[in-house]
Design a protein around this motif. Structure first.
Motif: not given
Length: 428
Positions: A171-174, A180-184
């Motif tokens: 989901s969209e990061p805030k 960075l977690d989304l990229c991981d």
């Protein structure tokens, strides 16, 4: 859907307060009073070469001819060719009459050389009389003469496909850490997290990353001052921008400086990459059936104490001071400023642009509603690297950022070289 006037005017007023509406410097030239214009169609030189944008411009020229007061001949040139050739167009013995381009500091460079037509007669029309004070200022030279007619604006963001995010369970990061977690997560699934598209003739796309990191870390005011030569590219504040950028570099497409943004957006749409920092213009080359699946999120906030700024460039037209068709040029530009003309362009293109005329309707899609809210939530507005500096400074950024992406550990020497190259432009 009709634009909500208060929100629109708040955005455009904010644009003026943000400092992106600094007066254009230098002189502009008008055809002497009483000069008879040549007959024939106005030549309209356009850089809007993406399929849907080009089709929309064709519709616009046809609609202008149909209303009976004049004709325009459209000549579409690939965007990067247009940018490099624009000085040649304007200084030629028989230049095109009207051009798609940008207001602000970019127009300033040409107005200072007496290359742009005085458009006060155009701004006397009822439609332009409704335009905000901010847009008036953005299009005015220091002499007080108008040199530009704005017609649309748009926004930049981190774009992705909703169906892909759903399929991947993300989901969209805030925040920056969320980003960075989304990229991981994406990388762990074998997906290239971030597309770039700074290869071919579109190295300028990388400037969006510099712009956003700078306005998130140092703020929009510092960013504009930096691009005006009031700070140095080798200052510690700029080095902090690249320290942050290095945190996310491992998630970039390794071919990011080898492919143009059009190929990078194809990878995004095909699910080979997860997201991309880009302007809504990329959608003009997207299949119509993909538009409803496109979404975006705000470039992540890094320091909450820094006022929120967003990139929201304005587009439109200026005209050659050497035109022999002044009366016809004035007539065409008055038409392009109308709500009718702007709605025709928006309908024919991807529909992701927002009209400058307060009476014009936008496409009304969920994406556009979100985009307008995104812009209006910003405390400050920037345009884009070259628009807030100059077309002449853009190649220095292209060189420096391409080198950084290839050899990030050499950032010290890269910034020293960038400052040296930029200094030559500022002193010119």
């Amino acid at each position: 859907m009709t634009i909500h006037q208060p929100g629109r005017r708040r955005f455009l007023a904010g644009l003026g307060a943000a400092g992106t509406t600094a007066l254009l410097s230098g002189c502009v030239t008008s055809t002497p009073s009483g000069t008879t214009s040549s007959k024939g169609a106005v030549t309209l030189q356009s850089n809007l070469s993406a399929p849907q944008a080009k089709a929309a411009m064709t519709d616009l020229v046809a609609a202008y001819a149909k209303q009976g007061s004049g004709r325009a001949s459209l000549n579409t040139v690939a965007a990067e060719t247009f940018r490099t050739q624009l000085p040649t167009y304007l200084t030629s013995a028989n230049p095109p009459d009207v051009y798609t381009w940008y207001p602000g500091s970019v127009a300033e460079a040409y107005s200072s050389k007496d290359l742009l037509l005085d458009l006060d007669d155009v701004w006397a029309s009822p439609d332009l009389g409704q335009y905000s004070k901010a847009l008036n200022t953005l299009c005015t030279a220091s002499s007080g003469k108008k040199v530009f007619v704005p017609t649309t604006y748009y926004w930049w963001g981190m774009f992705y496909r909703k169906s892909n995010f759903a399929k991947w369970g993300v989901s969209e990061p805030k925040s920056w850490d969320d980003f960075l977690d989304l990229c991981d997560k994406l990388k762990s699934k074998g997906i290239t997290p971030i597309g770039l598209g700074a290869g071919g003739n579109t190295a300028w796309v990388a400037s969006a990353w510099f712009d956003y990191l700078d306005i998130r870390i140092n703020g929009a005011a510092y960013h504009r001052e930096l691009l005006a030569g009031k700070h140095r590219f080798d200052d510690p504040e700029v080095r902090r921008v690249f320290d942050r950028w290095q945190e996310v570099l491992p998630y970039f497409d390794p071919n990011g400086t080898a492919v143009a943004f059009q190929d990078a957006t194809t990878s995004l749409l095909n699910g080979r990459s997860g997201m991309m920092l880009i302007g809504t213009f990329f959608a003009d080359a997207a299949p119509k059936d993909a538009l409803d699946d496109i979404d975006f999120f705000r470039f992540p906030v890094i320091d909450p104490k820094v006022p929120l700024a967003e990139e929201a460039p304005t587009d439109g037209y200026f005209a050659s001071a050497r035109t022999g068709r002044r009366d016809q040029v004035v007539d065409l530009l008055r038409y392009l400023a109308t709500a009718e003309a702007q709605e025709i362009y928006i309908k024919g293109s991807s529909g992701t642009a927002l009209p400058c005329n307060p009476d014009a309707k936008d496409s009304g899609t969920a994406l556009v509603k979100k985009g307008r809210a995104h812009i209006e939530a910003a405390a400050e507005i920037t345009q884009f690297f070259n628009r807030d500096s100059s077309d002449a400074l853009q190649p220095t950024a292209d060189t420096a950022l391409t080198k950084f992406l290839a050899k990030p550990k050499e950032i010290g020497a890269i910034l020293t070289d960038w400052q040296r190259d930029a200094q030559k432009i500022w002193k010119a």
